[in-house]
Enzyme design. Structure first.
Site, PDB file in Angstrom:
ATOM      1  N   SER A  70      21.894  -2.477 -13.928  1.00 55.79           N
ATOM      2  CA  SER A  70      21.439  -3.168 -15.133  1.00 55.79           C
ATOM      3  C   SER A  70      22.485  -2.991 -16.214  1.00 55.79           C
ATOM      4  CB  SER A  70      20.074  -2.638 -15.592  1.00 55.79           C
ATOM      5  OG  SER A  70      20.189  -1.361 -16.130  1.00 55.79           O
ATOM      6  N   LYS A 108      23.870   1.906 -14.688  1.00 55.92           N
ATOM      7  CA  LYS A 108      23.796   1.220 -15.980  1.00 55.92           C
ATOM      8  C   LYS A 108      25.229   0.936 -16.409  1.00 55.92           C
ATOM      9  CE  LYS A 108      20.875   1.373 -20.052  1.00 55.92           C
ATOM     10  NZ  LYS A 108      19.834   2.188 -20.728  1.00 55.92           N
TER      11      LYS A 108
END
Lengths: 360, 360, 360, 360
Positions: C232, C162
């Site tokens: 992401s 992330k």
């Protein structure tokens, strides 16, 4: 000699931009700036989902506002989220608040926008989608009118209803009492509940008479409708939240409301006429409208393709288009244009409530 | 004493409903009723596809009209199909025809709608998307203006261009002559060709000066545009088909044209003003408009979501919404609202050409 | 004589059905049943949004889990939500937990699934999307491998990252320090950050060498990728959350992981081979895959239309189709099939990590 | 001594790539290469539309093939176009041809793929969607079986029906004869006609018995279906075109057919079994399958979201997903995966016909 001060009420309407379905920062900023959270009656939101079955932006917005109000110790605000900001429609919240004032007589000259609320009793689940529900809602609308200080149904211009629907658990509960429910399909129960609620509004406002509302017309007789009802079904309640918007002499301040019933998606004349019935020197505070694809497949005598489009839902087309029609009339895009529904829209047309704020 | 008869020209504009992309029966019926197929200059169609990459309704309509005209022994009619009848926009064909008349003097009092056409030379493929293409189109526009009997660029209100694009074979052809093409991506070549064509229109109409149009501004300088150009790329030609619509004293009859440039999607004032410049006692013969999502992400200072929607293309939102705005103004839904494009739309706004037919 | 007890670690993987993006009740029920919330390392969710720009189901799910963990006094769980359950893919959460055990020697025989985590330092915003970010992530991956007790990059089968992205405020912050950011477009910064992160994984795992990773290859050299990275971008962090999944002798229990790299969307042979490298008598605990439309426009030598479809995003087509391919192989639909991305997918193919639980 | 020559028949199946819905060039090339247009029995096409109401790619393809066959002086070829190439499904035409041969005995050893056709009488319009239509189709299927030289219904593996539907004119025609039609909604009549046709197939093949097929089960009893029927409604006919595919000893050559009935969208075992019943050393000539979202909302016990997605039609999800499942099994993407329909699909499952060509 000074005139005695008069007790009066005043409504407030604010349109607040939303940068996402969970963006409640604009409303929070108003709280910081002085708006009392406990004065807020309802928030009508336009969120940027598809406005159809799998639109989770509504739930996300509701959860975000519930958390906001919980942080301020306030409960019971009616949160009505309508998905779909097609075309150039702009995601926003319309905040409705009200307060009691000791006003001096000079300002007290209503009528002005009045907002009344009520909640019905718990709806026995086997009454849902049936005549009994319509009657219960009609009574609730009359109570909300009284709360708003409105006697004449002609002074009511918009009625927002939040109604329950059937879940498997609720169907089971009805079963256990030996009562048959109107439908065992939960999705279908949403439509029946909205339809019965809208017919309840129609009954309270004298648009339909009581004898006409039998179980079998609910969901089938499309010529029966209220042009001032807006109903949405929510799983979180088993009664009805009702908000009536209208004009009353018991209210004060610069806000006024009227409404038009568009005969078709391009009937701007009716909208201009409704606007003309309101004070000229005034700005638009809110526009609340409903839009649906004309079921005849025609608008103004010419074919439309909204109902044949398997890529885009017809309600999305309708909101985009009617949004354009109304944005052209009002010169703004933060309009509450919501998908119409069961017994809430004249076939091919749609209601438009206009709230203005008079210049001082 | 009778006045001598005068040779003049007259344009005709017909809007014909289409029940599907291949429904040419309405136009065929007009042929039966007397319209001469050889008098038809162009057909601008709105078809019910998505208006984007995989919209085959345009090709289907084109093939259907080619077959129709072939049955009547007519070739060379410009067929321009624009996909997308979002909202309540209605699929239809606008047929443009013209004829030479020996008219009596009483009727001969123009100006009236004039339609001129031209075709350019074959475009060397390495010129596509470059300054040379813009210059070639500019020359073609001037030729078409002469054909229409229009001297003053201010009298031109709409220019439709059909332009070629690169295929792998054409790139190979350019390669074999030792010339580098502007792009080796065929899809991108469509945009470059439309953009260069639009800048050619802008040049011919004095909207942009020749020195400004260099290779590198094509496709990148969005502040350079023609507000009267409408370009579409087609694989079937290697030159340009150009149609100029404007006003000319050499033309006669009840039709007249003007145009507005909307500053934003909700700028109805400009449209009303353009309409007001045309005869009051007249019906709308055609409305030709372009619409695109405002690239700023805002309309009238408020956020729109057209460009963030991964379910519906932004151009579809824009056509639905601007379609609504214009349908509200004109009270009709068979409007030619087309997705704008490269150098054809002022950022955030759009051109609207209005053709009216004076009452007799 | 009894053997001495051994300190070991054990991972747990649970797939939990979700009835909506905010339905965390299944995970809450596991807490009631004994799963310690503080043992949860990460939740990878498939939510039923469009997986594209305006997918708010991811944010709704994240907010719902944050509230759940807050009620349990737990912070820092990595919540990775991937939108898009096209086809028959089933919305679900995959919960990854780990615990330290004093195990008896009989059970202690690894290797088994190992999960390691790390966080990097704060990323200076002018490093985002550049070589420096890749180097920072590579270091973080090595730290997480150490945390997992994995020495050999070949034992790593899936790395979830992330990463942060640029906002206007962050760009301003970089500006104020006199450093130029890689891009001023916030949307583009998401892609650059994911791409740089994936190349960081590739570097740590020896898939790409350090010299190759220059600023200009990030976002452009599609032949450079990690077949084990899943990145992401989230606005809520300014560093990187890294989770490494692999096999380690320091871990124990019935779980094992391996991975395949599908050469194309229909390359089931590679998946069967990877499955065959895992114990035969075992059930599938989780499948983590990436899918993207083949950029060549072909799959297995035949044209696909995913990239030309203006109604449905190509990534949605790809998830539905690859979801079908893998559901056919594994006989289940709660698969984590996520849209691939920058430097995370070999052109036209996709990685598939398989976690199995051995039968006892 | 030479054996006597034997009269036999032979089927041919060709999969031809299509670069667009109007690209018939691949079939035209086969004509140039020797395929006799008059030997073509049917073309089943997958076109790249949405496969739903407003899919004009089917009509465009049909018009393009009609023009092609007209140029070759051939009429009556059955053109069946199925829209929707979701996922990586590849647009293509499957061409079915047949010829009579004087074959030498060595090659004459059937059984092999047999193709039989028939047309029914004109359907009285008040019979449409009723038991009478099913009986008429059943008779037509038996005739087509005879044409194919197939005695045993168990040897039939796929039946393609093209059936009529009601238009306003046809309803008027029925009215004028004093007969009530089954429905006055033209769209609904399409479904009823397909359903009655499929039940006709079921009757002919012994899947349903005649007494069961009453007017009221058509369109309502979803447990009644043929697992080998594929019906499509077309406005261009008032009778039925029927094509039966099966195995017969009267046919010769390397082609063979069998079929599976998938119990669910992920039931690959049934497909592998059907494939295993066919010769091992053979290549796939064609796969003909039907797919629909499981109406239970579950696949393999896990929720799917196909039926709740208001952005993408459920049939599109289903084709993409089942397309993936089958492409994974067969290693190719030019599969005929068509939206199932009324009485043609077991709830939640789907039929798959497999045609193989034995290696020589």
């Amino acid at each position: 000699m000074m005139q005695a001060a008069t007790r009066t009420r005043r409504a407030h309407v604010f349109r607040v931009a939303a940068s996402s379905p969970s963006d409640v920062s604009g409303v929070e900023a108003m709280f910081s700036a002085g708006l009392k959270p406990e004065n807020v009656v309802a928030i009508l939101g336009k969120t940027e989902g598809n406005g159809c079955v799998n639109d989770f932006t509504r739930g996300f917005a509701t959860a975000s506002f519930e958390a906001l109000f919980a942080r301020h110790g306030v409960e019971g605000v009616s949160l009505v989220m309508s998905g779909g900001t097609e075309g150039a429609l702009s995601p926003h919240w319309t905040v409705f608040a009200r307060e009691s004032l000791i006003d001096d007589a000079a300002d007290a000259g209503g009528p002005a926008l009045a907002i009344g609320t009520s909640r019905t009793f718990h709806l026995p689940f086997h009454h849902l989608g049936r005549r009994e529900q319509a009657l219960m809602v009609a009574e609730g609308v009359i109570t909300a009118m009284a709360d708003a200080g409105i006697d004449d149904p002609a002074d009511v211009h918009f009625v927002q209803i939040k109604c329950p629907f059937l879940t498997l658990a609720r169907i089971g509960e009805a079963d256990s009492t030996g009562h048959a429910v109107a439908t065992r399909e939960t999705l279908k129960s949403m439509g029946l509940s909205r339809g019965a609620s809208a017919l309840g509004v129609a009954l309270a406002l004298g648009e339909v008479d009581a004898a006409t509302i039998t179980d079998d017309v609910i969901g089938s007789r499309h010529d029966l409708f209220s042009s001032r009802a807006s109903a949405s079904a929510g799983v979180e309640l088993t009664d009805h939240e009702i908000i009536v918007f209208g004009m009353s002499r018991a209210w004060n301040g610069p806000l006024a409301i009227d409404h038009a019933v568009m005969a078709s998606a391009i009937d701007t004349a009716s909208v201009h006429n409704a606007r003309a019935r309101l004070p000229e020197r005034a700005t638009i505070a809110a526009v609340l409208a409903k839009a649906e694809p004309d079921p005849s497949g025609m608008v103004g005598g010419r074919r439309h393709t909204m109902l044949d489009d398997s890529d885009i839902a017809g309600t999305r087309h309708a909101r985009a288009f009617v949004g354009g029609v109304l944005a052209g009339v009002f010169g703004m895009t933060d309009l509450y244009v919501s998908g119409g529904a069961e017994h809430q829209v004249p076939p091919g047309g749609g209601p438009v409530a206009i709230i203005v704020e008079k210049e001082r």
